[in-house]
Design a protein around this motif. Structure first.
Motif, short mmCIF file in Angstrom:
data_model
loop_
_atom_site.label_atom_id
_atom_site.label_comp_id
_atom_site.label_asym_id
_atom_site.label_seq_id
_atom_site.Cartn_x
_atom_site.Cartn_y
_atom_site.Cartn_z
N ASP A 288 0.88 -1.16 0.00
CA ASP A 288 0.00 0.00 0.00
C ASP A 288 0.92 1.21 0.00
O ASP A 288 2.14 1.06 -0.18
CB ASP A 288 -0.98 -0.02 1.19
CG ASP A 288 -0.32 0.16 2.54
OD1 ASP A 288 0.94 0.26 2.61
OD2 ASP A 288 -1.03 0.20 3.55
N HIS A 289 0.38 2.38 0.22
CA HIS A 289 1.22 3.60 0.21
C HIS A 289 2.27 3.57 1.32
O HIS A 289 3.37 4.06 1.14
CB HIS A 289 0.33 4.85 0.35
CG HIS A 289 -0.56 4.81 1.55
ND1 HIS A 289 -1.71 4.06 1.58
CD2 HIS A 289 -0.47 5.42 2.75
CE1 HIS A 289 -2.30 4.21 2.76
NE2 HIS A 289 -1.56 5.03 3.49
N GLU B 242 1.99 4.01 -7.61
CA GLU B 242 2.52 5.23 -6.99
C GLU B 242 2.14 5.25 -5.51
O GLU B 242 1.23 4.54 -5.09
CB GLU B 242 2.00 6.48 -7.71
CG GLU B 242 0.49 6.55 -7.82
CD GLU B 242 0.03 7.73 -8.66
OE1 GLU B 242 0.81 8.67 -8.88
OE2 GLU B 242 -1.13 7.71 -9.10
N ALA B 243 2.83 6.07 -4.76
CA ALA B 243 2.65 6.13 -3.30
C ALA B 243 1.53 7.09 -2.91
O ALA B 243 1.75 8.09 -2.25
CB ALA B 243 3.95 6.54 -2.64
N VAL B 244 0.32 6.76 -3.36
CA VAL B 244 -0.84 7.57 -2.98
C VAL B 244 -1.71 6.71 -2.05
O VAL B 244 -1.73 5.49 -2.18
CB VAL B 244 -1.72 7.97 -4.18
CG1 VAL B 244 -2.00 9.43 -4.19
CG2 VAL B 244 -1.16 7.53 -5.48
N SER B 245 -2.41 7.35 -1.15
CA SER B 245 -3.24 6.63 -0.20
C SER B 245 -4.13 5.60 -0.91
O SER B 245 -4.80 5.92 -1.90
CB SER B 245 -4.11 7.63 0.57
OG SER B 245 -4.86 6.93 1.55
N CYS B 246 -4.07 4.36 -0.42
CA CYS B 246 -4.85 3.28 -1.02
C CYS B 246 -5.21 2.27 0.07
O CYS B 246 -4.71 2.34 1.18
CB CYS B 246 -4.07 2.62 -2.15
SG CYS B 246 -2.50 1.92 -1.67
#
Length: 143
Positions: A10-11, A38-42
């Motif tokens: 996850d992020h 990509e390192a976005v909230s998930c």
């Protein structure tokens, strides 16, 4: 080639995932990156399920990384046939494979650094299930 391995995060585990992908590639593995890109909230359960399904479907090991490793291990272990082990040291990783026939390694980026992660990943990927008395216990999981 050492075989295939699938990895997801996850992020909170994104940076360590990138490190692990390079390490596994250098070790000769064909690495399947199940995301995210990509390192976005998930939501970690989405990636835990995605990796778990690939592990059971293709009979290959998996690695899941989040902030602590706990959420990923809980989510992955809900999938039939998965034995996900959250490990914080090399010995746990070796025993997870040797005695528990773990098929997914769970790591926490906020808990361990890259040096320790490398030791844990190497131990997990190079250890094998000992079978014998341990198999009887593993068979009790699916009751």
């Amino acid at each position: 080639m050492a075989g295939k391995v699938v990895i997801g995060s996850d992020h909170g585990g994104f940076t360590l995932k990138a490190f692990a992908i390079k390490l596994l590639s250098d070790m000769g593995y064909d690495v399947i990156d199940a995301g995210p890109e990509e390192a976005v909230s998930c939501d970690y359960p989405v990636y835990a399920e995605k990796v778990a399904e690939m592990v059971t479907g293709e009979d290959i090991p998996g690695i899941l990384i989040c902030g602590t490793g706990l959420g990923m291990s809980m989510a992955a272990n809900k999938i039939k046939g998965i034995r996900a082990a959250m490990c914080t040291n090399e010995y746990m990783a070796k025993m997870a494979r040797a005695h528990n026939n773990a098929n997914i390694l769970c790591l926490g980026e906020r808990v361990i650094g890259p040096g320790l992660a490398e030791e844990i990943i190497r131990a997990f990927m190079t250890s094998e299930f000992e079978g014998d008395r341990h198999l009887r216990r593993i068979n009790l999981f699916d009751k």
